[in-house]
Enzyme design. Structure first.
Site, PDB file in Angstrom:
ATOM      1  CG  ASP A 102      -6.377  -5.303   6.452  1.00 21.99           C
ATOM      2  OD1 ASP A 102      -6.034  -5.264   7.347  1.00 21.99           O
ATOM      3  OD2 ASP A 102      -7.141  -4.415   5.914  1.00 21.99           O
ATOM      4  CE  LYS A 108     -10.614   0.449  12.971  1.00 21.63           C
ATOM      5  NZ  LYS A 108      -9.740   1.236  11.609  1.00 21.63           N
ATOM      6  CB  VAL A 162      -2.951  -3.101  17.088  1.00 25.16           C
ATOM      7  CG1 VAL A 162      -3.903  -3.015  16.998  1.00 25.16           C
ATOM      8  CG2 VAL A 162      -1.954  -2.455  18.073  1.00 25.16           C
ATOM      9  CG  PHE A 216      -3.174   5.480  14.098  1.00 25.89           C
ATOM     10  CD1 PHE A 216      -1.602   5.333  14.835  1.00 25.89           C
ATOM     11  CD2 PHE A 216      -2.199   6.907  13.536  1.00 25.89           C
ATOM     12  CE1 PHE A 216       0.032   6.151  15.080  1.00 25.89           C
ATOM     13  CE2 PHE A 216      -1.642   8.166  13.568  1.00 25.89           C
ATOM     14  CZ  PHE A 216      -0.651   7.549  14.673  1.00 25.89           C
ATOM     15  CE  LYS A 241       8.153 -11.631 -14.496  1.00 27.91           C
ATOM     16  NZ  LYS A 241       9.510 -10.923 -15.328  1.00 27.91           N
ATOM     17  CG  ASN A 300      -0.534  -0.500   2.489  1.00 29.92           C
ATOM     18  OD1 ASN A 300       0.697   0.392   2.927  1.00 29.92           O
ATOM     19  ND2 ASN A 300      -0.531  -0.846   3.484  1.00 29.92           N
ATOM     20  N   PRO A 359      -2.964 -11.472  10.571  1.00 34.87           N
ATOM     21  CG  PRO A 359      -0.450 -12.460  12.299  1.00 34.87           C
ATOM     22  CD  PRO A 359      -1.398 -12.894  10.583  1.00 34.87           C
TER      23      PRO A 359
HETATM   24  O1  C5P Z   1      -8.228  -2.409  11.239  1.00 32.13           O
HETATM   25  P1  C5P Z   1      -7.752  -1.390  10.584  1.00 32.13           P
HETATM   26  O2  C5P Z   1      -6.231  -1.862   9.963  1.00 32.13           O
HETATM   27  O3  C5P Z   1      -8.679  -0.374  10.687  1.00 32.13           O
HETATM   28  O4  C5P Z   1      -6.400  -1.237  11.825  1.00 32.13           O
HETATM   29  C1  C5P Z   1      -5.777  -0.224  12.177  1.00 32.13           C
HETATM   30  C2  C5P Z   1      -5.138  -0.446  12.965  1.00 32.13           C
HETATM   31  O5  C5P Z   1      -4.241  -1.568  13.112  1.00 32.13           O
HETATM   32  C3  C5P Z   1      -3.647   0.330  13.031  1.00 32.13           C
HETATM   33  O6  C5P Z   1      -3.203   0.850  14.321  1.00 32.13           O
HETATM   34  C4  C5P Z   1      -3.230  -0.900  11.928  1.00 32.13           C
HETATM   35  O7  C5P Z   1      -1.688  -0.416  12.821  1.00 32.13           O
HETATM   36  C5  C5P Z   1      -2.567  -1.941  12.950  1.00 32.13           C
HETATM   37  N1  C5P Z   1      -3.020  -3.986  12.475  1.00 32.13           N
HETATM   38  C6  C5P Z   1      -2.235  -3.961  13.111  1.00 32.13           C
HETATM   39  N2  C5P Z   1      -2.600  -5.234  12.325  1.00 32.13           N
HETATM   40  C7  C5P Z   1      -3.230  -5.495  11.081  1.00 32.13           C
HETATM   41  C8  C5P Z   1      -4.126  -4.790  10.966  1.00 32.13           C
HETATM   42  C9  C5P Z   1      -4.100  -3.332  11.121  1.00 32.13           C
HETATM   43  O8  C5P Z   1      -1.489  -4.091  14.254  1.00 32.13           O
HETATM   44  N3  C5P Z   1      -2.896  -6.917  10.898  1.00 32.13           N
END
Ligand code: C5P
Length: 396
Positions: A279, A337, A308, A323, A289, A210, A305
Protein backbone atom coordinates in the site's frame (compact mmCIF):
# COMPACT_ATOMS: atom_id res chain seq x y z
CA UNK A 1 -22.63 -34.64 -16.11
CA UNK A 2 -18.91 -35.42 -16.01
CA UNK A 3 -17.47 -35.65 -19.52
CA UNK A 4 -14.26 -37.23 -20.67
CA UNK A 5 -15.45 -37.87 -24.19
CA UNK A 6 -12.63 -38.56 -26.65
CA UNK A 7 -10.11 -38.56 -23.83
CA UNK A 8 -7.51 -41.31 -23.59
CA UNK A 9 -6.73 -42.13 -20.02
CA UNK A 10 -3.81 -44.31 -18.99
CA UNK A 11 -4.66 -45.67 -15.56
CA UNK A 12 -1.58 -46.58 -13.51
CA UNK A 13 -2.23 -48.96 -10.64
CA UNK A 14 0.36 -49.35 -7.90
CA UNK A 15 0.53 -51.76 -4.97
CA UNK A 16 -1.82 -50.69 -2.21
CA UNK A 17 -5.03 -52.09 -0.78
CA UNK A 18 -7.00 -49.37 -2.60
CA UNK A 19 -6.07 -51.12 -5.87
CA UNK A 20 -9.39 -52.97 -5.63
CA UNK A 21 -11.08 -49.61 -6.36
CA UNK A 22 -9.20 -49.30 -9.66
CA UNK A 23 -11.79 -51.59 -11.23
CA UNK A 24 -14.49 -49.09 -10.31
CA UNK A 25 -12.39 -46.18 -11.61
CA UNK A 26 -12.13 -47.87 -15.01
CA UNK A 27 -15.92 -48.19 -15.15
CA UNK A 28 -16.51 -44.57 -14.14
CA UNK A 29 -13.93 -43.32 -16.67
CA UNK A 30 -15.64 -45.30 -19.42
CA UNK A 31 -19.08 -44.08 -18.33
CA UNK A 32 -17.73 -40.54 -18.83
CA UNK A 33 -16.65 -41.35 -22.38
CA UNK A 34 -12.94 -42.07 -21.89
CA UNK A 35 -10.90 -44.85 -23.49
CA UNK A 36 -8.85 -46.58 -20.82
CA UNK A 37 -5.60 -48.49 -20.89
CA UNK A 38 -4.10 -49.93 -17.74
CA UNK A 39 -0.51 -50.21 -16.53
CA UNK A 40 0.10 -52.14 -13.30
CA UNK A 41 3.20 -52.39 -11.16
CA UNK A 42 4.31 -55.82 -9.96
CA UNK A 43 3.06 -55.03 -6.44
CA UNK A 44 -0.37 -54.02 -7.76
CA UNK A 45 -0.85 -57.51 -9.20
CA UNK A 46 -0.71 -58.86 -5.62
CA UNK A 47 -3.89 -56.91 -4.82
CA UNK A 48 -5.97 -57.27 -8.00
CA UNK A 49 -5.42 -59.43 -11.05
CA UNK A 50 -4.43 -58.05 -14.46
CA UNK A 51 -7.18 -60.25 -15.93
CA UNK A 52 -9.86 -58.31 -14.03
CA UNK A 53 -8.57 -54.95 -15.24
CA UNK A 54 -8.06 -56.26 -18.77
CA UNK A 55 -11.65 -57.49 -18.92
CA UNK A 56 -12.99 -54.18 -17.66
CA UNK A 57 -10.80 -51.91 -19.80
CA UNK A 58 -11.16 -54.05 -22.92
CA UNK A 59 -7.43 -53.69 -23.56
CA UNK A 60 -4.41 -55.80 -22.59
CA UNK A 61 -2.89 -54.69 -19.29
CA UNK A 62 0.71 -53.50 -19.54
CA UNK A 63 3.05 -54.90 -16.91
CA UNK A 64 6.70 -55.03 -17.94
CA UNK A 65 9.28 -52.56 -19.07
CA UNK A 66 11.60 -55.27 -20.28
CA UNK A 67 9.11 -57.37 -22.24
CA UNK A 68 10.38 -57.44 -25.87
CA UNK A 69 6.97 -58.44 -27.19
CA UNK A 70 5.13 -55.63 -25.42
CA UNK A 71 7.77 -53.10 -26.37
CA UNK A 72 7.48 -54.18 -30.00
CA UNK A 73 3.74 -53.39 -29.80
CA UNK A 74 2.72 -50.53 -27.61
CA UNK A 75 5.93 -49.82 -25.72
CA UNK A 76 6.47 -47.34 -22.95
CA UNK A 77 7.12 -44.38 -25.24
CA UNK A 78 4.02 -45.09 -27.33
CA UNK A 79 1.92 -45.40 -24.20
CA UNK A 80 3.30 -42.15 -22.82
CA UNK A 81 2.38 -40.40 -26.06
CA UNK A 82 -1.01 -42.08 -26.32
CA UNK A 83 -2.39 -40.70 -23.09
CA UNK A 84 -4.19 -37.39 -22.78
CA UNK A 85 -4.04 -38.02 -19.08
CA UNK A 86 -2.00 -40.41 -16.96
CA UNK A 87 -3.96 -41.11 -13.80
CA UNK A 88 -2.18 -43.13 -11.12
CA UNK A 89 -4.75 -44.47 -8.69
CA UNK A 90 -3.84 -45.65 -6.18
CA UNK A 91 -0.45 -43.97 -5.98
CA UNK A 92 1.57 -45.40 -3.09
CA UNK A 93 4.15 -43.51 -1.03
CA UNK A 94 6.85 -45.55 -2.75
CA UNK A 95 5.58 -44.69 -6.22
CA UNK A 96 5.37 -41.01 -5.29
CA UNK A 97 8.93 -41.04 -3.93
CA UNK A 98 10.26 -42.69 -7.09
CA UNK A 99 8.36 -40.28 -9.31
CA UNK A 100 9.73 -37.32 -7.36
CA UNK A 101 13.28 -38.57 -7.80
CA UNK A 102 12.80 -39.30 -11.50
CA UNK A 103 13.39 -43.07 -11.30
CA UNK A 104 12.31 -45.24 -14.19
CA UNK A 105 12.92 -48.83 -13.13
CA UNK A 106 9.44 -50.09 -13.93
CA UNK A 107 7.04 -49.56 -16.81
CA UNK A 108 4.77 -47.06 -15.08
CA UNK A 109 7.68 -44.94 -13.83
CA UNK A 110 9.24 -44.95 -17.29
CA UNK A 111 5.96 -43.86 -18.90
CA UNK A 112 5.53 -41.02 -16.39
CA UNK A 113 9.10 -39.87 -16.99
CA UNK A 114 8.74 -39.94 -20.76
CA UNK A 115 5.33 -38.34 -20.92
CA UNK A 116 4.32 -34.74 -21.42
CA UNK A 117 0.64 -35.55 -20.86
CA UNK A 118 -1.37 -34.36 -17.91
CA UNK A 119 -0.36 -36.43 -14.90
CA UNK A 120 -2.64 -36.92 -11.90
CA UNK A 121 -2.11 -38.98 -8.78
CA UNK A 122 -4.63 -40.28 -6.27
CA UNK A 123 -2.42 -40.98 -3.24
CA UNK A 124 -3.35 -43.89 -0.98
CA UNK A 125 -1.37 -44.82 2.09
CA UNK A 126 -1.36 -45.03 5.86
CA UNK A 127 -1.91 -41.65 7.51
CA UNK A 128 1.56 -41.72 9.11
CA UNK A 129 3.19 -42.31 5.73
CA UNK A 130 1.15 -39.47 4.23
CA UNK A 131 2.03 -37.04 7.01
CA UNK A 132 5.72 -37.97 6.92
CA UNK A 133 7.89 -35.03 5.88
CA UNK A 134 9.51 -37.12 3.13
CA UNK A 135 6.14 -37.79 1.49
CA UNK A 136 5.01 -34.19 1.95
CA UNK A 137 8.20 -32.88 0.36
CA UNK A 138 7.83 -35.28 -2.54
CA UNK A 139 4.22 -34.16 -3.00
CA UNK A 140 5.25 -30.51 -2.91
CA UNK A 141 7.97 -31.13 -5.46
CA UNK A 142 5.57 -32.95 -7.77
CA UNK A 143 3.02 -30.15 -7.44
CA UNK A 144 5.59 -27.58 -8.49
CA UNK A 145 6.28 -29.76 -11.53
CA UNK A 146 2.63 -29.54 -12.47
CA UNK A 147 1.51 -32.97 -11.28
CA UNK A 148 -2.14 -32.92 -10.20
CA UNK A 149 -3.09 -34.40 -6.85
CA UNK A 150 -6.53 -35.90 -6.26
CA UNK A 151 -6.97 -36.26 -2.52
CA UNK A 152 -6.16 -38.11 -0.40
CA UNK A 153 -9.37 -38.23 1.57
CA UNK A 154 -9.55 -38.46 5.34
CA UNK A 155 -11.17 -41.19 7.37
CA UNK A 156 -10.88 -44.81 8.40
CA UNK A 157 -8.02 -46.75 6.86
CA UNK A 158 -7.62 -50.43 6.05
CA UNK A 159 -4.96 -50.72 8.79
CA UNK A 160 -7.38 -49.36 11.43
CA UNK A 161 -5.88 -45.86 11.62
CA UNK A 162 -7.97 -42.79 11.07
CA UNK A 163 -6.64 -39.75 9.20
CA UNK A 164 -5.59 -38.46 5.79
CA UNK A 165 -4.35 -41.00 3.28
CA UNK A 166 -7.42 -42.90 2.07
CA UNK A 167 -7.71 -42.87 -1.67
CA UNK A 168 -10.44 -40.51 -2.84
CA UNK A 169 -13.61 -42.18 -4.07
CA UNK A 170 -13.71 -43.24 -7.76
CA UNK A 171 -16.52 -40.78 -8.56
CA UNK A 172 -14.51 -37.88 -7.12
CA UNK A 173 -11.36 -38.96 -8.96
CA UNK A 174 -13.16 -39.13 -12.29
CA UNK A 175 -14.83 -35.78 -11.69
CA UNK A 176 -11.45 -34.17 -10.96
CA UNK A 177 -9.97 -35.83 -14.06
CA UNK A 178 -12.72 -34.33 -16.21
CA UNK A 179 -12.14 -30.90 -14.69
CA UNK A 180 -8.57 -31.00 -15.93
CA UNK A 181 -9.88 -30.74 -19.46
CA UNK A 182 -12.35 -27.94 -18.92
CA UNK A 183 -10.80 -25.71 -21.52
CA UNK A 184 -11.88 -23.55 -24.39
CA UNK A 185 -14.12 -21.25 -22.34
CA UNK A 186 -11.65 -18.40 -22.80
CA UNK A 187 -10.73 -19.04 -26.42
CA UNK A 188 -9.90 -15.80 -28.27
CA UNK A 189 -9.75 -13.86 -25.01
CA UNK A 190 -6.81 -12.04 -23.51
CA UNK A 191 -6.37 -12.19 -19.77
CA UNK A 192 -4.01 -10.18 -17.58
CA UNK A 193 -3.34 -11.32 -14.03
CA UNK A 194 -1.27 -9.65 -11.32
CA UNK A 195 0.29 -11.90 -8.70
CA UNK A 196 2.66 -12.09 -5.76
CA UNK A 197 3.97 -9.34 -3.52
CA UNK A 198 5.70 -6.13 -4.52
CA UNK A 199 8.96 -4.90 -2.98
CA UNK A 200 9.35 -1.28 -2.01
CA UNK A 201 13.00 -0.31 -1.74
CA UNK A 202 14.29 1.46 1.38
CA UNK A 203 17.92 1.48 0.27
CA UNK A 204 19.99 -0.67 -2.16
CA UNK A 205 19.75 -3.74 0.10
CA UNK A 206 16.48 -3.42 2.02
CA UNK A 207 12.82 -3.35 1.13
CA UNK A 208 9.29 -3.46 2.51
CA UNK A 209 7.20 -6.40 1.32
CA UNK A 210 4.67 -9.03 2.46
CA UNK A 211 4.19 -12.80 2.65
CA UNK A 212 2.21 -13.26 -0.55
CA UNK A 213 3.35 -16.50 -2.24
CA UNK A 214 1.74 -15.77 -5.60
CA UNK A 215 0.18 -19.25 -5.63
CA UNK A 216 -3.39 -18.09 -6.27
CA UNK A 217 -2.39 -15.78 -9.13
CA UNK A 218 -0.18 -18.40 -10.75
CA UNK A 219 -2.97 -20.99 -10.46
CA UNK A 220 -5.37 -18.53 -12.10
CA UNK A 221 -2.91 -17.90 -14.92
CA UNK A 222 -2.57 -21.64 -15.51
CA UNK A 223 -6.33 -22.12 -15.51
CA UNK A 224 -6.85 -19.18 -17.88
CA UNK A 225 -4.26 -20.55 -20.31
CA UNK A 226 -5.79 -24.05 -20.09
CA UNK A 227 -9.15 -22.48 -20.84
CA UNK A 228 -7.69 -21.09 -24.05
CA UNK A 229 -6.88 -17.47 -23.12
CA UNK A 230 -3.82 -15.58 -24.20
CA UNK A 231 -2.53 -15.00 -20.71
CA UNK A 232 -0.17 -12.37 -19.32
CA UNK A 233 1.03 -12.80 -15.75
CA UNK A 234 2.51 -9.69 -14.12
CA UNK A 235 4.33 -11.01 -11.11
CA UNK A 236 6.27 -9.69 -8.18
CA UNK A 237 9.20 -11.74 -6.82
CA UNK A 238 8.02 -15.29 -5.96
CA UNK A 239 9.58 -18.74 -6.03
CA UNK A 240 7.23 -20.18 -8.65
CA UNK A 241 7.68 -21.24 -12.25
CA UNK A 242 5.50 -19.63 -14.87
CA UNK A 243 2.84 -22.05 -16.11
CA UNK A 244 3.07 -23.28 -19.71
CA UNK A 245 1.73 -20.96 -22.40
CA UNK A 246 1.71 -17.94 -20.05
CA UNK A 247 3.62 -14.75 -20.82
CA UNK A 248 5.40 -13.83 -17.59
CA UNK A 249 6.31 -10.20 -16.95
CA UNK A 250 8.46 -9.88 -13.85
CA UNK A 251 8.29 -6.67 -11.88
CA UNK A 252 9.60 -5.63 -8.46
CA UNK A 253 7.80 -2.54 -7.18
CA UNK A 254 4.15 -1.43 -7.07
CA UNK A 255 5.00 1.42 -9.40
CA UNK A 256 6.38 -1.03 -11.98
CA UNK A 257 3.34 -3.27 -11.56
CA UNK A 258 1.11 -0.23 -12.05
CA UNK A 259 2.79 0.85 -15.27
CA UNK A 260 2.93 -2.66 -16.77
CA UNK A 261 -0.66 -3.40 -15.76
CA UNK A 262 -2.11 -0.27 -17.28
CA UNK A 263 -0.24 -0.90 -20.48
CA UNK A 264 -1.37 -4.55 -20.73
CA UNK A 265 -4.91 -3.87 -19.49
CA UNK A 266 -5.69 -1.66 -22.52
CA UNK A 267 -5.45 -4.78 -24.69
CA UNK A 268 -7.26 -7.34 -22.55
CA UNK A 269 -10.79 -8.67 -22.01
CA UNK A 270 -10.29 -9.70 -18.41
CA UNK A 271 -8.06 -8.26 -15.68
CA UNK A 272 -7.61 -10.15 -12.41
CA UNK A 273 -5.75 -8.40 -9.60
CA UNK A 274 -4.56 -11.09 -7.23
CA UNK A 275 -1.30 -9.35 -6.29
CA UNK A 276 -0.71 -8.23 -2.72
CA UNK A 277 0.46 -4.78 -3.74
CA UNK A 278 2.30 -2.84 -1.02
CA UNK A 279 0.00 0.00 0.00
CA UNK A 280 2.91 2.36 0.71
CA UNK A 281 6.49 2.89 -0.44
CA UNK A 282 9.31 4.90 1.12
CA UNK A 283 9.12 8.49 -0.12
CA UNK A 284 12.77 8.41 -1.03
CA UNK A 285 15.16 5.51 -1.57
CA UNK A 286 18.54 6.01 0.08
CA UNK A 287 21.30 5.90 -2.52
CA UNK A 288 23.64 4.06 -0.12
CA UNK A 289 22.97 1.41 2.50
CA UNK A 290 21.55 3.10 5.58
CA UNK A 291 24.02 2.74 8.45
CA UNK A 292 22.82 1.73 11.86
CA UNK A 293 23.32 4.55 14.40
CA UNK A 294 20.36 6.00 16.31
CA UNK A 295 18.05 3.73 18.35
CA UNK A 296 15.08 4.60 16.21
CA UNK A 297 14.74 5.15 12.52
CA UNK A 298 11.74 6.72 10.84
CA UNK A 299 10.89 5.96 7.24
CA UNK A 300 8.30 8.22 5.69
CA UNK A 301 5.92 6.40 3.37
CA UNK A 302 3.86 7.49 0.41
CA UNK A 303 0.70 5.76 -0.75
CA UNK A 304 1.08 3.61 -3.88
CA UNK A 305 -1.40 3.97 -6.74
CA UNK A 306 -4.31 1.52 -6.64
CA UNK A 307 -3.74 -0.62 -9.74
CA UNK A 308 -7.07 -2.39 -10.00
CA UNK A 309 -9.01 0.85 -9.46
CA UNK A 310 -7.00 2.52 -12.21
CA UNK A 311 -7.74 -0.36 -14.59
CA UNK A 312 -11.45 -0.14 -13.74
CA UNK A 313 -11.37 3.55 -14.68
CA UNK A 314 -9.98 2.93 -18.17
CA UNK A 315 -12.16 4.13 -20.99
CA UNK A 316 -11.97 0.76 -22.73
CA UNK A 317 -12.37 -1.20 -19.57
CA UNK A 318 -11.80 -4.98 -19.25
CA UNK A 319 -13.96 -7.16 -17.00
CA UNK A 320 -12.17 -6.32 -13.76
CA UNK A 321 -11.79 -8.68 -10.81
CA UNK A 322 -10.19 -7.85 -7.47
CA UNK A 323 -9.30 -9.86 -4.40
CA UNK A 324 -10.12 -9.01 -0.80
CA UNK A 325 -8.16 -10.52 2.08
CA UNK A 326 -10.37 -10.02 5.13
CA UNK A 327 -10.46 -11.16 8.74
CA UNK A 328 -14.10 -10.36 9.59
CA UNK A 329 -17.40 -9.24 8.02
CA UNK A 330 -16.10 -10.69 4.79
CA UNK A 331 -19.13 -10.14 2.58
CA UNK A 332 -19.67 -6.55 3.75
CA UNK A 333 -16.04 -5.58 3.18
CA UNK A 334 -15.95 -7.35 -0.18
CA UNK A 335 -19.10 -5.60 -1.38
CA UNK A 336 -17.72 -2.30 -0.20
CA UNK A 337 -14.56 -2.93 -2.23
CA UNK A 338 -16.63 -3.92 -5.26
CA UNK A 339 -18.41 -0.57 -5.22
CA UNK A 340 -15.54 1.64 -4.10
CA UNK A 341 -13.17 0.30 -6.76
CA UNK A 342 -15.89 -0.03 -9.41
CA UNK A 343 -15.13 -3.75 -9.95
CA UNK A 344 -17.15 -6.47 -11.68
CA UNK A 345 -16.25 -9.11 -9.13
CA UNK A 346 -14.46 -9.44 -5.82
CA UNK A 347 -13.01 -12.74 -4.63
CA UNK A 348 -12.79 -12.57 -0.86
CA UNK A 349 -11.02 -14.90 1.51
CA UNK A 350 -10.66 -15.16 5.24
CA UNK A 351 -6.99 -14.62 6.05
CA UNK A 352 -7.54 -15.22 9.77
CA UNK A 353 -7.77 -18.95 8.93
CA UNK A 354 -4.17 -20.17 8.55
CA UNK A 355 -5.26 -23.30 6.62
CA UNK A 356 -6.23 -21.17 3.65
CA UNK A 357 -4.99 -18.04 1.94
CA UNK A 358 -1.55 -16.54 1.82
CA UNK A 359 1.15 -19.24 1.71
CA UNK A 360 -1.14 -22.29 1.80
CA UNK A 361 -2.00 -24.59 -1.09
CA UNK A 362 -5.70 -24.45 -0.33
CA UNK A 363 -8.14 -21.62 -0.36
CA UNK A 364 -11.84 -21.06 0.23
CA UNK A 365 -13.49 -17.93 -1.07
CA UNK A 366 -16.64 -15.89 -1.25
CA UNK A 367 -17.27 -14.58 -4.75
CA UNK A 368 -19.15 -11.28 -4.71
CA UNK A 369 -20.56 -9.54 -7.77
CA UNK A 370 -23.32 -6.99 -8.29
CA UNK A 371 -25.96 -9.73 -8.58
CA UNK A 372 -25.13 -11.76 -5.48
CA UNK A 373 -22.52 -13.91 -3.80
CA UNK A 374 -21.36 -17.51 -3.88
CA UNK A 375 -19.20 -19.49 -1.48
CA UNK A 376 -16.58 -21.82 -2.95
CA UNK A 377 -15.52 -24.19 -0.19
CA UNK A 378 -11.94 -25.10 0.67
CA UNK A 379 -10.09 -26.78 -2.14
CA UNK A 380 -6.68 -26.79 -3.76
CA UNK A 381 -5.84 -23.45 -5.32
CA UNK A 382 -5.48 -25.00 -8.79
CA UNK A 383 -8.97 -26.48 -8.66
CA UNK A 384 -10.36 -23.28 -7.20
CA UNK A 385 -8.65 -21.35 -9.98
CA UNK A 386 -10.36 -23.47 -12.63
CA UNK A 387 -13.71 -22.97 -10.92
CA UNK A 388 -13.18 -19.21 -10.76
CA UNK A 389 -12.10 -19.03 -14.41
CA UNK A 390 -15.16 -21.04 -15.43
CA UNK A 391 -17.42 -18.70 -13.44
CA UNK A 392 -15.82 -15.55 -14.83
CA UNK A 393 -15.90 -16.92 -18.39
CA UNK A 394 -19.64 -17.43 -18.00
CA UNK A 395 -20.08 -13.74 -17.12
CA UNK A 396 -17.84 -12.32 -19.85
O1 C5P B 1 -7.55 -2.19 -1.06
P1 C5P B 1 -7.09 -3.58 -0.89
O2 C5P B 1 -5.60 -3.75 -0.92
O3 C5P B 1 -7.70 -4.30 0.25
O4 C5P B 1 -7.69 -4.30 -2.21
C1 C5P B 1 -7.24 -5.54 -2.65
C2 C5P B 1 -7.40 -5.62 -4.14
O5 C5P B 1 -6.90 -4.45 -4.76
C3 C5P B 1 -6.61 -6.76 -4.72
O6 C5P B 1 -7.28 -7.18 -5.88
C4 C5P B 1 -5.28 -6.12 -5.06
O7 C5P B 1 -4.59 -6.81 -6.06
C5 C5P B 1 -5.74 -4.76 -5.54
N1 C5P B 1 -4.79 -3.66 -5.29
C6 C5P B 1 -4.18 -3.03 -6.37
N2 C5P B 1 -3.30 -1.99 -6.15
C7 C5P B 1 -3.04 -1.57 -4.90
C8 C5P B 1 -3.63 -2.21 -3.80
C9 C5P B 1 -4.50 -3.25 -4.03
O8 C5P B 1 -4.43 -3.42 -7.51
N3 C5P B 1 -2.19 -0.57 -4.74
Amino acid sequence: MVSLSNKRVLLGVTGGIAAYKSAEIIRRLQDSGATVRVVMTQAATEFITPLTLQALSGNPVHLDLLDPEAEAGMGHIELSRWADLILVAPATADFIAKLASGEADNLLQAICLASRSLLALAPAMNQGMWRNAATQQNIELLRTRGVHLFGPAEGEQACGDVGPGRMSEPDDIVELAAELFESGVLNNRTVVITAGPTREAIDPVRFISNHSSGKMGYALAEAAAEAGAETVLISGPVGLQAPDRVKLVKIISAQEMYETSLNEAQKCDLFIASAAVADYRPISVAAQKIKKSADTLAIELLKNPDIVSAVAKLEKRPFTVGFAAETQDIERHARDKLERKNLDMVIANDVSDSAIGFDSDDNAVLVVDPTGSETIPRTHKSILARQLIAKIAGLL
